[in-house]
Design an enzyme around this catalytic site. Structure first.
Site, PDB file in Angstrom:
ATOM      1  N   ALA A 518      -8.304  -3.178  -1.135  1.00 40.01           N
ATOM      2  CA  ALA A 518      -7.406  -4.096  -1.917  1.00 40.01           C
ATOM      3  C   ALA A 518      -7.790  -3.846  -3.559  1.00 40.01           C
ATOM      4  O   ALA A 518      -8.859  -3.095  -3.768  1.00 40.01           O
ATOM      5  CB  ALA A 518      -8.320  -5.762  -1.797  1.00 40.01           C
ATOM      6  N   GLU A 584      -1.653  -1.721   6.133  1.00 39.27           N
ATOM      7  CA  GLU A 584      -2.351  -0.154   6.487  1.00 39.27           C
ATOM      8  C   GLU A 584      -3.271  -0.336   7.476  1.00 39.27           C
ATOM      9  O   GLU A 584      -3.348   0.468   8.482  1.00 39.27           O
ATOM     10  CB  GLU A 584      -3.122   0.177   4.982  1.00 39.27           C
ATOM     11  CG  GLU A 584      -2.192   0.441   3.899  1.00 39.27           C
ATOM     12  CD  GLU A 584      -3.026   0.563   2.624  1.00 39.27           C
ATOM     13  OE1 GLU A 584      -2.414   1.173   1.748  1.00 39.27           O
ATOM     14  OE2 GLU A 584      -4.269   0.657   2.759  1.00 39.27           O
TER      15      GLU A 584
END
Length: 644
Positions: A518, A584
Site C-alpha cells: 500500500a 495484486e
C-alpha cells in the site's frame, strides 16, 4: 444458414456448432441475432450451463442496446423466453446500473413469474448492492429498499421466491473483485437461510441448490467462505462452504481443508466433505501436507477420499501400504474410493495398478470408467488392446467419455472425434469430479495439440481453463515424466508426459521479486526493502523505479507480476483496506493455483494475528517475516528462498 439451423445449432450441446452459430448470427444479423435466439414469445429456454454461457456472450456482443429488449422479455415474454433472457444479463455487467433499474421496476410492478426471473437476472448481472433488498422482497413480495422497514415474512411469497433469491445471492459473487462485496452476499445468504427454515420448513434450500451454482464463486471468495459460512454455527453452511473450497481448488486452501478434516468440532458430514474436497486437488503441495499428518488424519471420516486421490503425487509418503490395501479392498463397499486408489497407483507406476485391467469388467460404473483411464496411465500398449471395442459396450455417458478419453491417451487419437460426439450428450460434464473431468478434457490437447479449438471450448463448457487442465495433468504425471527421461515408457505415453511439461514454460522470468504494498507503507518499509534487496543482488520490480510517465498503470503492473518469480506482499491494515494491492495479491494467488508453486512471500507490518485472521484467514498460517525484524534478517530470508 437458415434461421432454424442457426437456432438448432445455438441451443445444441455441441460446443463447435454452438460457438459457430453465435458468431455467424452476430456477424450477419447484428442486433437481430438477439431476437432470433431470444424471441419475446415461444422461446427456447436455457438447458444447461453451456447454453447460459452462450446467451451471455450473445448479450455482451450486442452491448447496451440489448438491455431494454431483454427487460421487455423478462416483463412480458413467455416462460421459455424469460428463461433464455435471464442468463443473458451475465453479459451486460458493463451496463449494470441501467439493467438494474429496469429489473427493479419489474419487481415493483411485474407478475410473479416475471419477478422470479428478474431476481434470477439480477443474480447473473452481479447486482450485489441489492442482496438485502431481494431477500426482503422474497419475504413479503414488496420492494422495500430501506433496512429499517421490516415486515413479518409471508409464507406465500417466500415459497414463490426463495429458490431464485438463494441462487441469485451466490451468482452475484461471480464478477465481484471486492472481498467485502462477496462477504455481503454470503452473509445475506446465511441470514436468509433460517428465515426459510422457520417459515417453509427445515432444509427447504438443499445442498444441490448451492452445488448447482457454486461454480460462480471466484477465487477471492475463499476467505469469505471460511469467515462467513464455515465459521458459522450452521452445519449446512459449513458443508456447503467446504465443498465450495474444493471446487475452487486453490493451493492455499488445502491446509485449511486438512485442518477441518482433522477437527472433531466439525460433524462427520462436514469432515467427510473436507476429504472429498481435498480429493479434487491435483496438487503436490496438498499431498505433501496430508503425508505429513497421515497418522493424525487417518481416523477422519473423509480421510479415505483425500488419501485415495492425493496418493497419486510423488511426495514423501510415510509407510502406508496398509491404507492402500484397505482402500483397494473397498470395491464392493465404496467403488468410487477404490477406483480413485487404483488411478493413483497407475499415476505412480505402482504394479498394484495391474488390477485396473480387471476393473474394466466391474459391476460398478465408477470402477469401469476410472479403470479405463488407469489402464492408459499404467501401461498404454496393453491398454490399447484391452480397451478395444469397450466404447461400444458402455451404457452410461460418463463411462463412455472416460473410455474414449482413455483410448486417446493409450494412442488411439482418432477416437477424439467420438469423444467430442459423446460429450454433446453429456450435460453433467461441468459437475464431474476433477479426477475424470481433467482426463477427458486433456484428451483433446493430446490428440490435437495445445491450440485445440475443441479442447478450449469444452474446457469453457466444463468451467475449466486449458492452462489449468494441462497444469494439473502435469502435476499428476510428474513421476511418469521422470520415467520417460529414463526411457521406461512407450512412445505414446512419453509424448503425453512431455506435452504437459512443455506447457509450463511460457513466461521467462526477468525479475526475482515484485514488491506489492500500500502507498502508506512505501516510505517506511517498501522503499528501504527495495534498496536492501538491490544491494544484495536481487532484481526487483518496484513501482517507483519501473513506472514511467505515460505508462498504462494496470498493464505495466500486470506485466511486472507475470515476469517475477515471487511477490513480496507487505500485509498491513492499509494493504487490507485497499482494493488495488488486493488485486495484486489476487493475481499472485491465482498464479499459485495454476502452477502449484509458491509465489507469495508475506511480510506482516503493524498487523496482528487476529486482524489477519479476520481479513484474510487463508494467509494466516503462512510462515512470514515481520517488519519489526532487522532489515538484514528479512533480506537473508528472501535470499534463502531465491536460492531454491
Amino acid at each position: 444458414m437458415s434461421d432454424s439451423q442457426l437456432i438448432s445449432d445455438f441451443f445444441s450441446r455441441d460446443v463447435l456448432l454452438g460457438d459457430r452459430a453465435l458468431k455467424a448470427a452476430v456477424a450477419d444479423r447484428g442486433e437481430e441475432a438477439l431476437r432470433l435466439f431470444i424471441p419475446e414469445q415461444e422461446g427456447y429456454g436455457a438447458s444447461g450451463l453451456q447454453i447460459e454461457q452462450r446467451l451471455a456472450k450473445l448479450a455482451a456482443s450486442i452491448g447496451a442496446n440489448a438491455v431494454d429488449y431483454l427487460i421487455r422479455v423478462i416483463r412480458n415474454g413467455s416462460w421459455q423466453s424469460m428463461l433464455s433472457a435471464a442468463p443473458a444479463f451475465a453479459g451486460l455487467r458493463e451496463h449494470k446500473q441501467r439493467a438494474t433499474e429496469g429489473l427493479v421496476d419489474v419487481l415493483k410492478q411485474g407478475e410473479i413469474d416475471s419477478q422470479r426471473l428478474a431476481i434470477e437476472a439480477l443474480g447473473y448481472l452481479g447486482a450485489d448492492d441489492l442482496a438485502f433488498c431481494i431477500s426482503e422482497f422474497a419475504e413479503n413480495g414488496e420492494w422495500i429498499p430501506q433496512r429499517d422497514h421490516r415486515r413479518q415474512p409471508s409464507r406465500y411469497h417466500l415459497d414463490k421466491f426463495y429458490f431464485y433469491v438463494a441462487q441469485a445471492l451466490i451468482r452475484m459473487t461471480a464478477s465481484l473483485t471486492s472481498v467485502n462485496a462477496i462477504s455481503r452476499c454470503l452473509r445475506q445468504f446465511r441470514d436468509f437461510l433460517p428465515i426459510c427454515d422457520e417459515v417453509l420448513g427445515q432444509n427447504r434450500i438443499s445442498g444441490w441448490d448451492v452445488r448447482f451454482v457454486q461454480h460462480n464463486f471466484p477465487s477471492r471468495a475463499a476467505d469469505p467462505l471460511v469467515r462467513d459460512w464455515i465459521a458459522s454455527d450452521s452445519h449446512f453452511l459449513q458443508d456447503c462452504g467446504v465443498e465450495a473450497l474444493g471446487h475452487l481448488r486453490l493451493s492455499r486452501t488445502s491446509a485449511f481443508l486438512l485442518s477441518v478434516l482433522e477437527d472433531p468440532r466439525f460433524n462427520d458430514s462436514v469432515r467427510k466433505t473436507a476429504g472429498i474436497s481435498l480429493s479434487e486437488f491435483a496438487d503436490a503441495g496438498a499431498a505433501a501436507k496430508l503425508a505429513e499428518r497421515l497418522n493424525s488424519a487417518s481416523d477422519s471420516p473423509g480421510f479415505s477420499w483425500a488419501f485415495a486421490s492425493l496418493y497419486a503425487h510423488d511426495v514423501a509418503w510415510p509407510a502406508c501400504d496398509e491404507f492402500v490395501e484397505e482402500l483397494l479392498g473397498q470395491e464392493n463397499n465404496d467403488s468410487e474410493i477404490s477406483a480413485h486408489m487404483i488411478y493413483s497407483l497407475a499415476c505412480r507406476g505402482d504394479t498394484r495398478a495391474e488390477r485396473s485391467f480387471s476393473a474394466l469388467n466391474s459391476q460398478h460404473l465408477h470402477m469401469r470408467g476410472t479403470g479405463a483411464i488407469a489402464c492408459a496411465r499404467f501401461n498404454p500398449e496393453s491398454a490399447r488392446e484391452a480397451l478395444f471395442g469397450r466404447d461400444e459396450e458402455a451404457n452410461n455417458p460418463m463411462e463412455l467419455a472416460c473410455i474414449l478419453a482413455a483410448q486417446v491417451h493409450a494412442g488411439h487419437v482418432e477416437k477424439v472425434d467420438s469423444l467430442h460426439q459423446a460429450l454433446t450428450t453429456f450435460g453433467e460434464l461441468p459437475f464431474l469430479r476433477p479426477i475424470w473431468k481433467r482426463e477427458v478434457l486433456y484428451a483433446f490437447f493430446v490428440a490435437e495439440g495445445s491450440d485445440s479449438e475443441r479442447g478450449r471450448l469444452w474446457c469453457e463448457a466444463a468451467l475449466e481453463t486449458p492452462r489449468r487442465v494441462v497444469t494439473e495433468m502435469q502435476a499428476l504425471l510428474k513421476r511418469r515424466a521422470r520415467e520417460v527421461s529414463a526411457n521406461r515408457l512407450p512412445r505414446s505415453q512419453a509424448e503425453l508426459a512431455s506435452a504437459a511439461s512443455r506447457e509450463s514454460q511460457e513466461v521467462k522470468d526477468k525479475f526475482d521479486v515484485f514488491i506489492s504494498h500500500a502507498s502508506e507503507d512505501k516510505i517506511n518499509l517498501a522503499e528501504p526493502l527495495y534498496h536492501a534487496l538491490v544491494a544484495a543482488g536481487v532484481t526487483v520490480w518496484f513501482d517507483k523505479t519501473e513506472l514511467k510517465l505515460g505508462d498504462g498503470l494496470r498493464r505495466k503492473i500486470d506485466e511486472g507480476l507475470a515476469r517475477c518469480r515471487y511477490g513480496i506482499v507487505i500485509l498491513s491494515p492499509s494493504f487490507l483496506a485497499k482494493q488495488w494491492p488486493q488485486n495484486e495479491l489476487g493475481a499472485l494467488m491465482a498464479r499459485e493455483t495454476v502452477s502449484g508453486v509458491k509465489a507469495i512471500l508475506p511480510i506482516w507490518h503493524d498487523l496482528s494475528v487476529e486482524e489477519l485472521l479476520r481479513q484474510a484467514p487463508m494467509l494466516a498460517d503462512r510462515l512470514a517475516c515481520r517488519s519489526s525484524e532487522e532489515m538484514s534478517s528479512i533480506v537473508a530470508k528472501i535470499l534463502d528462498v531465491l536460492k531454491d
